[in-house]
Design a protein around this motif. Structure first.
Motif, PDB file in Angstrom:
ATOM      1  N   ILE A  40       0.839  -1.199   0.000  1.00  0.00           N
ATOM      2  CA  ILE A  40       0.000   0.000   0.000  1.00  0.00           C
ATOM      3  C   ILE A  40       0.874   1.251   0.000  1.00  0.00           C
ATOM      4  N   TYR A  41       1.949   1.227   0.773  1.00  0.00           N
ATOM      5  CA  TYR A  41       2.873   2.366   0.793  1.00  0.00           C
ATOM      6  C   TYR A  41       3.421   2.632  -0.612  1.00  0.00           C
ATOM      7  N   TYR A  42       3.891   1.594  -1.291  1.00  0.00           N
ATOM      8  CA  TYR A  42       4.463   1.780  -2.628  1.00  0.00           C
ATOM      9  C   TYR A  42       3.411   2.229  -3.640  1.00  0.00           C
ATOM     10  N   TRP A  49       1.978  10.737  -1.610  1.00  0.00           N
ATOM     11  CA  TRP A  49       3.196  11.316  -1.042  1.00  0.00           C
ATOM     12  C   TRP A  49       4.362  11.010  -1.963  1.00  0.00           C
ATOM     13  N   ASP A  50       5.445  11.724  -1.737  1.00  0.00           N
ATOM     14  CA  ASP A  50       6.679  11.445  -2.462  1.00  0.00           C
ATOM     15  C   ASP A  50       7.418  10.341  -1.719  1.00  0.00           C
ATOM     16  N   LYS A  51       8.330   9.678  -2.415  1.00  0.00           N
ATOM     17  CA  LYS A  51       9.106   8.618  -1.781  1.00  0.00           C
ATOM     18  C   LYS A  51       9.932   9.215  -0.643  1.00  0.00           C
ATOM     19  N   ASP A  52       9.988   8.494   0.475  1.00  0.00           N
ATOM     20  CA  ASP A  52      10.789   8.951   1.610  1.00  0.00           C
ATOM     21  C   ASP A  52      12.246   9.039   1.188  1.00  0.00           C
ATOM     22  N   ALA A  53      12.884  10.146   1.516  1.00  0.00           N
ATOM     23  CA  ALA A  53      14.277  10.372   1.128  1.00  0.00           C
ATOM     24  C   ALA A  53      15.237   9.769   2.148  1.00  0.00           C
ATOM     25  N   GLY A  54      16.337   9.263   1.649  1.00  0.00           N
ATOM     26  CA  GLY A  54      17.391   8.759   2.527  1.00  0.00           C
ATOM     27  C   GLY A  54      16.917   7.657   3.449  1.00  0.00           C
ATOM     28  N   ASN A  59       6.694   8.339   5.936  1.00  0.00           N
ATOM     29  CA  ASN A  59       5.435   8.004   5.272  1.00  0.00           C
ATOM     30  C   ASN A  59       5.076   6.536   5.451  1.00  0.00           C
ATOM     31  N   TYR A  60       6.067   5.661   5.404  1.00  0.00           N
ATOM     32  CA  TYR A  60       5.809   4.230   5.614  1.00  0.00           C
ATOM     33  C   TYR A  60       5.281   3.998   7.023  1.00  0.00           C
ATOM     34  N   SER A  61       5.875   4.656   8.003  1.00  0.00           N
ATOM     35  CA  SER A  61       5.422   4.514   9.382  1.00  0.00           C
ATOM     36  C   SER A  61       3.986   5.001   9.549  1.00  0.00           C
TER      37      SER A  61
END
Length: 120
Positions: A40-42, A49-54, A59-61
């Motif tokens: 679901i996150y992907y 949302w944008d992909k979490d950086a670094g 966002n995944y949490s």
């Protein structure tokens, strides 16, 4: 020496934004069911949302936390979200004593080490 509030102001979602996020998560889960929280996150990247950086997993949490709350509150069916990492421990079960005995006969192996003479 006293403590003071942090000068960093972190933005928080409003109640309306949280409800909109939950509605979007529900729609994604419904379309992809059954699926994992990671799936679901992907699916939400670029859409919600944008992909979490670094090394950030913010966002995944959020997805994991909100899906958990939604499941516990009955807002989303438990079977829509899978967890392939969870180990299920369950004793072997049989329909009858006869089935259990037949299984024991099929899987019986003599321990060859108990009849072996000691070399010492």
């Amino acid at each position: 020496m006293g403590y003071s509030a942090s000068p960093i102001k972190r933005p928080r979602r409003t109640k309306t934004q949280v409800e909109a996020l939950r509605a979007d998560l529900y729609a994604i889960a419904e379309a992809a069911r059954p699926c994992s929280a990671r799936h679901i996150y992907y699916l939400g990247i670029g859409r919600l949302w944008d992909k979490d950086a670094g090394r950030s997993r913010r966002n995944y949490s959020v997805v994991v936390r909100e899906l958990g709350r939604m499941r516990e509150n009955g807002a989303i069916p438990w079977e829509w979200i899978t967890d392939g990492t969870r180990l299920v421990r369950q004793d072997e079960q049989f329909d009858s004593v006869e089935d259990a005995l037949a299984h024991a006969v099929e899987t019986y192996r003599r321990n060859l080490w108990t009849s072996r003479r000691s070399l010492v």
